[in-house]
Design an enzyme around this catalytic site. Sequence first.
Site, PDB file in Angstrom:
ATOM      1  N   HIS A  57       0.847  -1.190   0.000  1.00 13.49           N
ATOM      2  CA  HIS A  57       0.000   0.000   0.000  1.00 13.49           C
ATOM      3  C   HIS A  57       0.879   1.236   0.000  1.00 13.49           C
ATOM      4  O   HIS A  57       2.112   1.152   0.109  1.00 13.49           O
ATOM      5  CB  HIS A  57      -0.954   0.001   1.189  1.00 13.49           C
ATOM      6  CG  HIS A  57      -2.136  -0.913   0.998  1.00 13.49           C
ATOM      7  ND1 HIS A  57      -3.094  -0.701   0.026  1.00 13.49           N
ATOM      8  CD2 HIS A  57      -2.500  -2.054   1.641  1.00 13.49           C
ATOM      9  CE1 HIS A  57      -4.005  -1.660   0.093  1.00 13.49           C
ATOM     10  NE2 HIS A  57      -3.658  -2.496   1.061  1.00 13.49           N
ATOM     11  N   ASP A 102      -0.084   6.643  -4.046  1.00 10.15           N
ATOM     12  CA  ASP A 102      -1.293   6.175  -4.728  1.00 10.15           C
ATOM     13  C   ASP A 102      -1.736   7.131  -5.829  1.00 10.15           C
ATOM     14  O   ASP A 102      -1.899   6.739  -6.988  1.00 10.15           O
ATOM     15  CB  ASP A 102      -2.440   6.009  -3.728  1.00 10.15           C
ATOM     16  CG  ASP A 102      -2.406   4.681  -2.998  1.00 10.15           C
ATOM     17  OD1 ASP A 102      -1.468   3.895  -3.222  1.00 10.15           O
ATOM     18  OD2 ASP A 102      -3.318   4.426  -2.200  1.00 10.15           O
TER      19      ASP A 102
END
Length: 392
Positions: free
Chosen positions: A135, A165
């Site tokens: 992540h 991200d």
Amino acid sequence: MSMDRQGPLKGLRIVEMEGIGPPPFAAMLLSDMGAEVIRIARIADSGLGIDRPDELDLPARGRQSLAMDLKNPQAVECLLDLIASADGLIEGFRPGVMERLGLGPDICLGRNPRLIYGRLTGWGQDGPMAPRAGHDVNYLAITGLLDMIGREREPPTIPANFLADYAGGSLMMVIGMLAALLHAKSTGQGQIIDSAMVDGAALLATAMAGFRAAGMHDGPRGTNLLDGGLPQYSVYECADGKYLSVGALERKFQLILLEGLGLCDEDAPLQGSKEDRQRARRAIGQRIRQRSRDEWITHFEGKDACVAPVLTFEEATRHSHNQARGTFVDIGGVTQPAPAPRFSATPLAMPVPPERPGASGRAVLEAWGIDADRIKALVEAGAVLDGERPGK
């Protein structure tokens, strides 16, 4: 759902494989700018780990959704036909997943040589970590960015999931897809984009690499030019417990800041040694704590002191500048950021709210050239849903 396609990308067709985080945000940006993007959802609830009503999945705004069972060969064949008439595809699965579905780039480019096949992942399509889960915080960690963020002698601060991200992932994918589309337009040649968040996050630190090489940003986190190490580029608490951001890097702005605070260089030496800067930070902090945040904003109104209030999201939506520009909009009763950037010749339309996965199945298939008899057969075979799937 009626879609008013406006913007510089009107006429572009993109297939988006349902996912979370960076891929849908990249698809949203393309859709906001006028591209026709269809979301390919799973027949069953995907269990993607986000416990949120579908109508509040804001990065899914502005596009239609088709639910398919990609374990069914008829669904795969149908999707390949849709891809044959698309300009681009975006997927965010781990390496090898699309190939196992029979939708890998070789097959898709074989059907559509002009296709831009966008693969958006954390670690990229190759390298020793490519198959592993991860992540945003992990991608920041191995690129050196996370180590740069935070206060001195404290653990690194996690900046939500904005950097790897969305900046390093989604934005880089959009830039790459638009560049590849320009190439395809002139040559007829499609290609594969390997957009890794680690690559994109590392790229964000290009200027910082230059600062470090020049010895301008090579201390521990929280002690440097742009990370809060300078008293004139920091955040201070006000009398009401709210915060004021200060960004007076240039000397001319520093003088305006000090004058506005009722200080001088002798009180707050911004140009001296580390000890001088610490004294300046104490002086500025003590002065700012004497008034509330909003009192300081009123006090500095119209002055180039480079100060701004640290606002909550709710406060930001009500700020006069943001309201004047329409930075935030109401879509389907939910306040959210407006499409950006602004285009003079091809203004953007207001996106429609997110729709339930699968809600536009039949409409999508008809619009993309699948005939009625085949649609009926696909629905009867359970390959596609004629309508939305059960969901949250």
